[in-house]
Design a protein around this motif. Structure first.
Motif, short mmCIF file in Angstrom:
data_model
loop_
_atom_site.label_atom_id
_atom_site.label_comp_id
_atom_site.label_asym_id
_atom_site.label_seq_id
_atom_site.Cartn_x
_atom_site.Cartn_y
_atom_site.Cartn_z
N VAL A 18 -41.20 121.02 -60.63
CA VAL A 18 -40.27 121.49 -59.69
C VAL A 18 -39.78 120.60 -58.67
O VAL A 18 -40.49 119.77 -58.45
CB VAL A 18 -40.94 122.80 -59.21
N ALA A 19 -38.70 121.00 -58.32
CA ALA A 19 -38.05 120.16 -57.13
C ALA A 19 -37.36 121.01 -56.16
O ALA A 19 -37.26 122.29 -56.30
CB ALA A 19 -36.94 119.37 -57.61
N THR A 20 -37.14 120.81 -54.77
CA THR A 20 -36.62 121.53 -53.79
C THR A 20 -35.46 120.90 -53.25
O THR A 20 -35.50 119.30 -53.28
CB THR A 20 -37.78 121.76 -52.59
N ALA A 21 -34.64 121.71 -52.70
CA ALA A 21 -33.39 121.19 -52.23
C ALA A 21 -33.43 122.10 -50.77
O ALA A 21 -33.15 123.21 -50.96
CB ALA A 21 -31.91 121.39 -53.04
N GLU A 22 -33.68 121.62 -49.48
CA GLU A 22 -33.84 122.30 -48.33
C GLU A 22 -32.85 121.82 -47.47
O GLU A 22 -32.67 120.66 -47.16
CB GLU A 22 -35.08 122.04 -47.91
N SER A 23 -32.38 122.78 -46.58
CA SER A 23 -31.57 122.80 -45.40
C SER A 23 -32.49 123.38 -44.01
O SER A 23 -33.16 122.28 -43.61
CB SER A 23 -30.14 123.03 -45.51
N CYS A 24 -32.30 124.49 -43.97
CA CYS A 24 -32.90 125.11 -42.51
C CYS A 24 -34.25 124.88 -42.60
O CYS A 24 -34.95 125.09 -41.65
CB CYS A 24 -32.35 126.46 -42.41
N THR A 25 -35.08 124.53 -43.72
CA THR A 25 -36.55 124.42 -43.60
C THR A 25 -37.02 123.18 -43.42
O THR A 25 -38.11 122.89 -43.23
CB THR A 25 -37.07 125.41 -44.74
N GLY A 26 -36.05 122.04 -43.62
CA GLY A 26 -36.41 120.81 -43.32
C GLY A 26 -37.57 120.29 -44.14
O GLY A 26 -38.38 119.42 -43.59
N GLY A 27 -38.02 120.69 -45.35
CA GLY A 27 -39.04 120.28 -46.11
C GLY A 27 -40.24 120.92 -45.92
O GLY A 27 -41.35 120.50 -46.52
N MET A 28 -40.18 122.32 -45.51
CA MET A 28 -41.29 123.16 -45.36
C MET A 28 -41.71 123.61 -46.75
O MET A 28 -42.93 123.65 -46.96
CB MET A 28 -41.13 124.23 -44.49
N ILE A 29 -40.94 123.87 -47.63
CA ILE A 29 -41.27 124.14 -49.07
C ILE A 29 -41.75 123.10 -49.87
O ILE A 29 -42.98 123.45 -50.40
CB ILE A 29 -39.97 124.68 -49.85
N ALA A 30 -41.23 121.86 -49.51
CA ALA A 30 -42.25 120.68 -50.49
C ALA A 30 -43.42 120.31 -49.57
O ALA A 30 -44.25 120.27 -50.50
CB ALA A 30 -41.13 119.38 -50.16
N ALA A 31 -43.53 120.60 -48.41
CA ALA A 31 -44.92 120.75 -47.62
C ALA A 31 -45.90 121.63 -48.52
O ALA A 31 -46.94 121.09 -48.67
CB ALA A 31 -44.99 120.70 -46.20
N ALA A 32 -45.41 122.89 -48.70
CA ALA A 32 -46.24 123.71 -49.00
C ALA A 32 -46.41 123.39 -50.53
O ALA A 32 -47.71 123.81 -50.72
CB ALA A 32 -45.50 125.36 -48.98
#
Length: 158
Positions: A18-32
């Motif tokens: 999986v990959a993430t594309a984040e704006s408002c979370t600033g990397g929080m999903i990737a960190a989780a």
């Protein structure tokens, strides 16, 4: 078991990433997603595209889409998710763009977040209005909802 650990287990079983594309979370999903041991087996990469210029350069979001709909919109979330999937080796990509606050507008208030999820079967989007939970609350709710979307997509047929 955490959502990220469940995603890791399902992705490992299916042999996908999986990959993430984040704006408002600033990397929080990737960190989780990279929190559980063994995450490198299922996490390909994350894109933090806070600015419109980054969305265009890193994910291929069209300037015309941003101009027509604004950064916080389902069309932009759609292009972000597809862009992340195509710019990576991921089977699935999730995207988020929203108004974490404080502030917002009447049309796009604090707590409004647009999500995209892209996979082999196509891309779908949705908008969630979490309400004025405060910046930390909106970002945490966004992270958790994005993880839930990934888990749901992985629970379907490969």
């Amino acid at each position: 078991m955490s959502l990220a650990a469940q995603i890791l287990d399902l992705a490992r079983q299916k042999g996908v990433t999986v990959a993430t594309a984040e704006s408002c979370t600033g990397g929080m999903i990737a960190a989780a997603l990279t929190d559980p041991p063994g995450a490198s087996e299922m996490f390909d990469r994350g894109f933090v595209t806070y600015s419109n210029a980054a969305k265009i350069a890193m994910l291929g979001v069209l300037a015309e889409t941003l101009e027509a709909h604004g950064a916080v919109s389902e069309p932009v979330a759609h292009e972000m998710a597809e862009g992340a999937r195509h710019a990576s080796d991921a089977y699935l990509a999730v995207s988020v763009t929203g108004v974490a606050g404080p502030g917002g507008t009447e049309v796009k208030p604090e707590g409004m977040v647009c999500f995209g999820i892209a996979g082999p079967a196509g891309t779908r989007t949705e908008t969630v209005r979490f309400g004025p939970l405060g910046r930390d609350g909106v970002r945490a709710a966004t992270r958790d909802h994005a993880l839930t979307l990934l888990l749901g997509a992985l629970s379907g047929p490969a």
